[in-house]
Design a protein around this motif. Structure first.
Motif, mmCIF file in Angstrom:
data_model
loop_
_atom_site.group_PDB
_atom_site.id
_atom_site.type_symbol
_atom_site.label_atom_id
_atom_site.label_comp_id
_atom_site.label_asym_id
_atom_site.label_seq_id
_atom_site.Cartn_x
_atom_site.Cartn_y
_atom_site.Cartn_z
ATOM 1 N N GLU A 156 -29.513 -20.791 -1.267
ATOM 2 C CA GLU A 156 -30.379 -21.984 -1.365
ATOM 3 C C GLU A 156 -31.807 -22.124 -1.071
ATOM 4 O O GLU A 156 -32.638 -22.854 -1.298
ATOM 5 N N ALA A 157 -31.812 -21.351 0.182
ATOM 6 C CA ALA A 157 -33.076 -21.515 0.683
ATOM 7 C C ALA A 157 -34.174 -20.547 -0.246
ATOM 8 O O ALA A 157 -35.339 -21.147 0.035
ATOM 9 N N GLN A 158 -33.665 -19.627 -0.791
ATOM 10 C CA GLN A 158 -34.530 -19.024 -1.907
ATOM 11 C C GLN A 158 -34.970 -19.877 -2.945
ATOM 12 O O GLN A 158 -36.095 -19.841 -3.272
ATOM 13 N N VAL A 159 -34.008 -20.661 -3.512
ATOM 14 C CA VAL A 159 -34.256 -21.775 -4.284
ATOM 15 C C VAL A 159 -35.267 -22.693 -3.630
ATOM 16 O O VAL A 159 -36.340 -23.145 -4.532
ATOM 17 N N MET A 160 -35.493 -23.209 -2.575
ATOM 18 C CA MET A 160 -36.236 -24.118 -1.998
ATOM 19 C C MET A 160 -37.695 -23.353 -1.790
ATOM 20 O O MET A 160 -38.759 -23.825 -2.060
ATOM 21 N N LEU A 177 -31.160 -25.221 -11.705
ATOM 22 C CA LEU A 177 -30.353 -24.239 -12.094
ATOM 23 C C LEU A 177 -31.435 -23.381 -12.962
ATOM 24 O O LEU A 177 -30.872 -22.078 -12.913
ATOM 25 N N ILE A 178 -32.480 -23.575 -13.605
ATOM 26 C CA ILE A 178 -33.360 -22.607 -13.916
ATOM 27 C C ILE A 178 -33.915 -21.753 -13.017
ATOM 28 O O ILE A 178 -34.078 -20.632 -13.070
ATOM 29 N N LEU A 179 -34.235 -22.436 -11.913
ATOM 30 C CA LEU A 179 -34.777 -21.630 -10.584
ATOM 31 C C LEU A 179 -33.791 -20.350 -10.175
ATOM 32 O O LEU A 179 -34.062 -19.553 -10.031
ATOM 33 N N ASP A 184 -41.258 -14.073 -5.321
ATOM 34 C CA ASP A 184 -42.481 -13.787 -5.580
ATOM 35 C C ASP A 184 -42.345 -13.324 -7.117
ATOM 36 O O ASP A 184 -43.023 -13.757 -8.159
ATOM 37 N N LYS A 185 -41.454 -12.328 -7.473
ATOM 38 C CA LYS A 185 -41.261 -11.977 -8.803
ATOM 39 C C LYS A 185 -40.661 -12.893 -9.767
ATOM 40 O O LYS A 185 -40.900 -13.024 -10.989
ATOM 41 N N ALA A 186 -39.770 -13.641 -9.191
ATOM 42 C CA ALA A 186 -39.091 -14.971 -9.815
ATOM 43 C C ALA A 186 -40.017 -15.956 -10.256
ATOM 44 O O ALA A 186 -40.100 -16.335 -11.502
ATOM 45 N N ARG A 187 -40.858 -16.188 -9.209
ATOM 46 C CA ARG A 187 -41.949 -17.062 -9.843
ATOM 47 C C ARG A 187 -43.024 -16.664 -10.848
ATOM 48 O O ARG A 187 -43.382 -17.242 -11.917
ATOM 49 N N ASP A 188 -43.477 -15.187 -10.872
ATOM 50 C CA ASP A 188 -44.366 -14.644 -11.624
ATOM 51 C C ASP A 188 -43.593 -14.828 -13.015
ATOM 52 O O ASP A 188 -44.033 -14.914 -14.067
ATOM 53 N N MET A 189 -42.082 -14.494 -13.206
ATOM 54 C CA MET A 189 -41.459 -14.356 -14.442
ATOM 55 C C MET A 189 -41.345 -15.566 -14.992
ATOM 56 O O MET A 189 -41.412 -15.973 -16.192
#
Length: 649
Positions: free
Chosen positions: A227-231, A250-252, A264-269
């Motif tokens: 949950e913290a990582q989604v935020m 859900l997408i995040l 960081d990698k999720a943001r870039d993707m």
């Protein structure tokens, strides 16, 4: 093994700000850097006082690699991501670049910087460091490493030339100086415009519906850390995306899972995926009406629910005439239709979740390989499958819970070896392969699909609604109105009309002796004579009728409905002509009269000697058809046990 390279520091005798102005002229493309085919902005940000500028681009590169590597990999180009961080106060530009293509097989990392020269503030120094690691590449690791070293050396020598070219361009425009930031720095781009451009690519309406009208999306159970990582990911995106176009949690969560919860990698993707959705207008895709031929002959569709309540998608790949669909509509139309079905599936997932009140966020896929044979190992089809896999993995992560491959024949291990490299490790873990009738045993379909929902063609009671028209009729080849240019893919085959007295010719330039000319064509209407000619001169503007030619393959007669595949080893370099002429020696019309015109679809290519040998004309080429191979399936020894047990691949 990781190889590192450190380039000598290069000095430009121009101020830092002037060099930055010249550097910007490289984008989106520069004519003296032809290997850069395109560079698309996926992220851009200025700080409040406009002293810091961050921009990220996705670059398309034409790599000078051997033919066989491009064909085995199924890609003619490679994609790199470049991130620039410009600090105008500190007068430093930091550049990071890495490969997006084949990132699970090789790693290319490059770090560069431009900064004020330490001894002369009117000069600019440039430094570069690069790391290369080739993990695995279809058995060509050594060759790939040599190509990378060669490319690196070439870029080093080219870099100074490019900068001088851009400096000269500025001088020609009358620009000889650029103010230092804080001393009349020009405000070239309004901040609001930057935010508008960044946020305009963030719409995800078709995946989960309009954010203002769709019911609240139910999320799977998450730990406090998740949950913290989604935020954290949401906060990283808020500076870039508009609130009313913001992807839901859900997408995040999906993109975080796809990148092992690395924010960081999720943001870039995610930003790259949003840019892709904008470029191809994916949010509007469900308003598109697919061509009838795709709806009739692509044997796939959405089914019932699995035992966990997830939507089920079924694809009868073994019975799908992929070759016919590619010839009828091209690769783009086929890929667009599959993405269309996937977008529809995402809406089904959301609908089921809201109807049941359960956090449904994935689907189950059944891929039926009954009927799969060597005719499916056609490189354009494998290339399309590879592109499709990359699109799904990059833009729809964590949407598939299970992929059940049923009735896998003995030829499947060969197919798997060719396509498995395009699936990431997380996806491969979700694939279960059943050989023969193993899917009917314990651990088979009944463990995933309710008995009453198993389709009739797999021994269940549910009557399937999938289309059953079989092979695409040849008269429909080329009939799909969808343009391949819409999605950036070139049409594989060319359609041509041949009239009596006016032959159809294709000029082929052969640069090296012992190369092979390979061709394939279908006679759609009428009858033709086909021959191969070699010009005695090297006039590239000539035709077979205006220059002296030598017959290297005598004319052969082919009837309506025939599919022909052949090759010729060129003993000499030069200009060759593939020629089709109408023959009227045989009556072909219902009334017994001879036709004076014919219609064909054809493809041709030149293959080097070493790449052609052993390639089965040419298996290594992603554009050489293998549809007419008469090999028996038992010539291939399976490397995966497909009978007796359920095998996880």
């Amino acid at each position: 093994m990781v190889r590192s390279y450190q380039a000598p520091t290069r000095v430009y005798e121009y101020p830092f700000e002037f060099c930055m102005k010249a550097y910007d002229l490289r984008f989106p493309t520069c004519k003296i850097v032809p290997q850069v085919l395109a560079s698309d902005i996926v992220f851009e940000e200025w700080n409040e006082d406009r002293s810091r500028h961050i921009i990220e681009r996705r670059c398309t590169l034409d790599i000078d690699a051997p033919y066989i590597l491009k064909k085995i990999s199924g890609q003619e180009v490679m994609y790199f991501v470049q991130r620039n961080e410009l600090d105008l106060k500190a007068r430093v530009l930091k550049i990071s670049a890495w490969n997006e293509s084949f990132s699970n097989r090789l790693s290319v990392r490059e770090h560069c910087s431009y900064q004020v020269h330490e001894d002369n503030p009117q000069w600019t120094s440039f430094s570069l460091q690069a790391n290369l690691e080739v993990k695995s590449f279809f058995g060509f690791e050594g060759l790939v490493e040599r190509i990378a070293v060669k490319l690196y050396s070439s870029n080093l020598h080219k870099g100074k030339e490019v900068m001088e070219y851009c400096v000269t361009s500025l001088h020609s425009q009358g620009i000889t100086s650029v103010p230092i930031w804080g001393q009349g720095h020009p405000n070239e781009l309004d901040s609001a415009a930057v935010l508008e451009r960044s946020s305009s690519c963030s719409s995800w309406a078709s995946a989960e519906g309009d954010m203002e009208t769709t019911p609240k999306v139910l999320l799977p159970a998450m730990s406090s850390k998740e949950e913290a990582q989604v935020m954290q990911l949401k906060q990283r995106l808020q500076a870039v995306l508009k609130e009313d176009h913001f992807p839901n949690d859900l997408i995040l969560w999906r993109f975080l899972r796809a990148r092992d919860n690395n924010v960081d990698k999720a943001r870039d993707m995610l930003l790259r995926s949003l840019a892709w959705r904008k470029q191809y207008q994916i949010d509007r895709l469900l308003s598109w009406r697919p061509p009838q031929i795709l709806r009739d002959y692509f044997i796939a569709g959405w089914h019932q629910l699995d035992i966990a309540g997830r939507p089920v998608f079924i694809w009868r790949l073994g019975d799908t005439d992929v070759k016919g669909l590619l010839k009828a509509g091209g690769e783009s139309a086929l890929l667009k239709y599959v993405i269309f079905l996937f977008e529809d599936g995402l809406q089904r997932i959301t609908k089921v979740s809201n109807q049941t009140g359960a956090p449904i966020c994935m689907c189950t896929i059944i891929c039926d390989l009954e009927g799969l044979s060597m005719r499916h190992l056609w490189r354009p089809a494998l290339s399309a499958l590879a592109r499709l896999s990359e699109l799904i993995i990059a833009n729809y992560p964590e949407t598939v819970a299970h992929m059940l491959v049923v009735r896998a024949p003995r030829v499947f291990p060969l197919l798997w070896q060719l396509v498995s490299c395009f699936f990431d490790p997380n996806t491969r873990k979700k694939i279960i392969v059943y050989g023969g009738n193993d899917y009917q045993d314990a651990g088979g379909l009944k463990d995933f699909i309710p008995q009453e929902s198993i389709p009739d063609f797999l021994g269940g009671p549910y009557q399937s609604q999938l289309p059953k028209l079989g092979l695409v009729p040849k008269e429909l080849y080329g009939s799909c109105e969808h343009s391949d240019e819409d999605w950036g893919f070139d049409a594989l085959y060319q359609r041509a009309s041949v009239t009596k007295g006016s032959p159809h010719e294709m000029m082929v330039k052969v640069k090296e002796e012992s190369s092979f000319i390979a061709w394939e064509f279908d006679v759609i209407i009428g009858e033709v004579l086909f021959c191969l000619l070699r010009a005695k001169s090297n006039d590239t503007t000539a035709t077979a009728s205006t220059t002296k030619v030598t017959m290297v393959i005598e004319p052969h007669h082919y009837r309506e409905g025939e599919a022909i595949q052949g090759s010729y080893e060129c003993t000499e370099a030069g200009t060759y002509f593939l020629q089709w002429t109408v023959t009227s020696s045989h009556p072909v019309s219902p009334g017994g009269k001879s036709r004076n015109k014919a219609t064909i679809m054809h493809y041709q290519e030149v293959i080097g000697c070493e790449q052609f040998k052993g390639s089965m004309n040419s298996l290594a080429s992603c554009q050489s058809a293998l549809s007419s191979l008469s090999l028996n399936d038992n010539q291939f020894t399976p490397t995966i046990k497909l009978t007796g047990t359920t095998t996880a691949v």
